[in-house]
Design a protein around this motif. Structure first.
Motif, mmCIF file in Angstrom:
data_model
loop_
_atom_site.group_PDB
_atom_site.id
_atom_site.type_symbol
_atom_site.label_atom_id
_atom_site.label_comp_id
_atom_site.label_asym_id
_atom_site.label_seq_id
_atom_site.Cartn_x
_atom_site.Cartn_y
_atom_site.Cartn_z
ATOM 1 N N ASN A 1 2.110 -17.632 -40.050
ATOM 2 C CA ASN A 1 3.373 -17.481 -39.356
ATOM 3 C C ASN A 1 3.588 -18.699 -38.461
ATOM 4 O O ASN A 1 2.727 -19.013 -37.639
ATOM 5 C CB ASN A 1 3.377 -16.203 -38.515
ATOM 6 N N PRO A 2 4.722 -19.390 -38.628
ATOM 7 C CA PRO A 2 4.949 -20.617 -37.860
ATOM 8 C C PRO A 2 4.870 -20.432 -36.339
ATOM 9 O O PRO A 2 4.321 -21.268 -35.634
ATOM 10 C CB PRO A 2 6.350 -21.061 -38.287
ATOM 11 N N ARG A 3 5.424 -19.336 -35.814
ATOM 12 C CA ARG A 3 5.387 -19.118 -34.366
ATOM 13 C C ARG A 3 3.958 -18.940 -33.872
ATOM 14 O O ARG A 3 3.559 -19.509 -32.859
ATOM 15 C CB ARG A 3 6.232 -17.915 -33.955
ATOM 16 N N VAL A 4 3.173 -18.162 -34.609
ATOM 17 C CA VAL A 4 1.782 -17.927 -34.208
ATOM 18 C C VAL A 4 0.980 -19.230 -34.299
ATOM 19 O O VAL A 4 0.213 -19.556 -33.395
ATOM 20 C CB VAL A 4 1.140 -16.795 -35.041
ATOM 21 N N LEU A 5 1.179 -19.985 -35.379
ATOM 22 C CA LEU A 5 0.475 -21.277 -35.492
ATOM 23 C C LEU A 5 0.824 -22.192 -34.320
ATOM 24 O O LEU A 5 -0.049 -22.892 -33.799
ATOM 25 C CB LEU A 5 0.843 -21.981 -36.797
ATOM 26 N N ALA A 6 2.085 -22.193 -33.904
ATOM 27 C CA ALA A 6 2.487 -23.023 -32.765
ATOM 28 C C ALA A 6 1.816 -22.529 -31.483
ATOM 29 O O ALA A 6 1.353 -23.343 -30.675
ATOM 30 C CB ALA A 6 4.004 -23.016 -32.617
ATOM 31 N N GLY B 1 -3.779 -10.293 -35.096
ATOM 32 C CA GLY B 1 -4.038 -9.766 -33.765
ATOM 33 C C GLY B 1 -4.013 -10.808 -32.661
ATOM 34 O O GLY B 1 -4.483 -10.557 -31.554
ATOM 35 N N PHE B 2 -3.441 -11.985 -32.938
ATOM 36 C CA PHE B 2 -3.306 -12.980 -31.885
ATOM 37 C C PHE B 2 -2.404 -12.395 -30.805
ATOM 38 O O PHE B 2 -1.448 -11.685 -31.117
ATOM 39 C CB PHE B 2 -2.703 -14.270 -32.460
ATOM 40 N N PRO B 3 -2.688 -12.667 -29.532
ATOM 41 C CA PRO B 3 -1.857 -12.093 -28.461
ATOM 42 C C PRO B 3 -0.368 -12.367 -28.672
ATOM 43 O O PRO B 3 0.042 -13.508 -28.880
ATOM 44 C CB PRO B 3 -2.372 -12.811 -27.201
ATOM 45 N N GLY B 4 0.416 -11.298 -28.677
ATOM 46 C CA GLY B 4 1.860 -11.405 -28.867
ATOM 47 C C GLY B 4 2.300 -11.384 -30.322
ATOM 48 O O GLY B 4 3.501 -11.334 -30.605
ATOM 49 N N GLU B 5 1.355 -11.409 -31.255
ATOM 50 C CA GLU B 5 1.713 -11.377 -32.675
ATOM 51 C C GLU B 5 2.280 -10.011 -33.032
ATOM 52 O O GLU B 5 1.702 -8.982 -32.693
ATOM 53 C CB GLU B 5 0.479 -11.670 -33.533
#
Length: 168
Positions: A76-81, A113-117
């Protein structure tokens, strides 16, 4: 060193337990091993950078590279950023395809499970793994774990985390 170890112990297969070997370092190693001959084969972790194009991956394979573990993290681009990975999803995908096309076995390492994902963002990663299945020899999709020194550990409030503690 690998040639010396190979001669001394009769070993031909090596796993380089490197956190992430840069494509540039891998290419230099492959060139040295290819020039020296001796049939040494190796595997390692590698960062999925844009420099892992078709020509580079063919050179890695010619230099004995059998398999790599690639830190995908998220598709996911947002999570990668947020992770500050430094590469885009399309760049990771191109690197994986080029490695596989060169005959190098690819293990994708991802997590959710990254914070905010969100659930939808986590599913982007799961779907990406499914879409990439023909290019993957293996994948791991685990749960995010906070590691000491990571950006999330250093700046927890930026990720909506109120408290960070460790077992000492």
């Amino acid at each position: 060193h690998l040639r010396d170890l190979s001669t001394r112990h009769g070993a031909r297969l090596f796993y380089l337990s490197e956190d992430t070997l840069s494509p540039r370092g891998a290419k230099a190693l492959a060139a040295a091993l290819g020039d020296a001959g001796g049939g040494i084969r190796w595997a390692t972790d590698i960062r999925p950078e844009p420099s892992l194009d078709d020509a580079t991956c063919r050179a890695l394979a010619a230099g004995g590279l059998l398999a790599v573990s690639v830190g995908v993290e998220s598709a996911n681009p947002r999570v990668l950023a947020c992770i500050d990975k430094g590469v885009r999803v399309d760049q990771v995908e191109a690197a994986v395809r080029a490695l596989a096309h060169a005959g190098i076995a690819v293990e994708a390492m991802a997590f959710t499970g990254f914070p905010g994902e969100t659930t939808a963002q986590a599913l982007d990663t799961v779907r990406w793994l499914g879409r990439m299945r023909p290019a993957l020899s293996l994948f791991i999709c685990g749960e995010f774990a906070l590691t000491h020194g990571s950006r999330v550990a250093r700046e927890p409030a930026s990720f909506g985390i109120d408290e960070v503690w460790g077992v000492g």
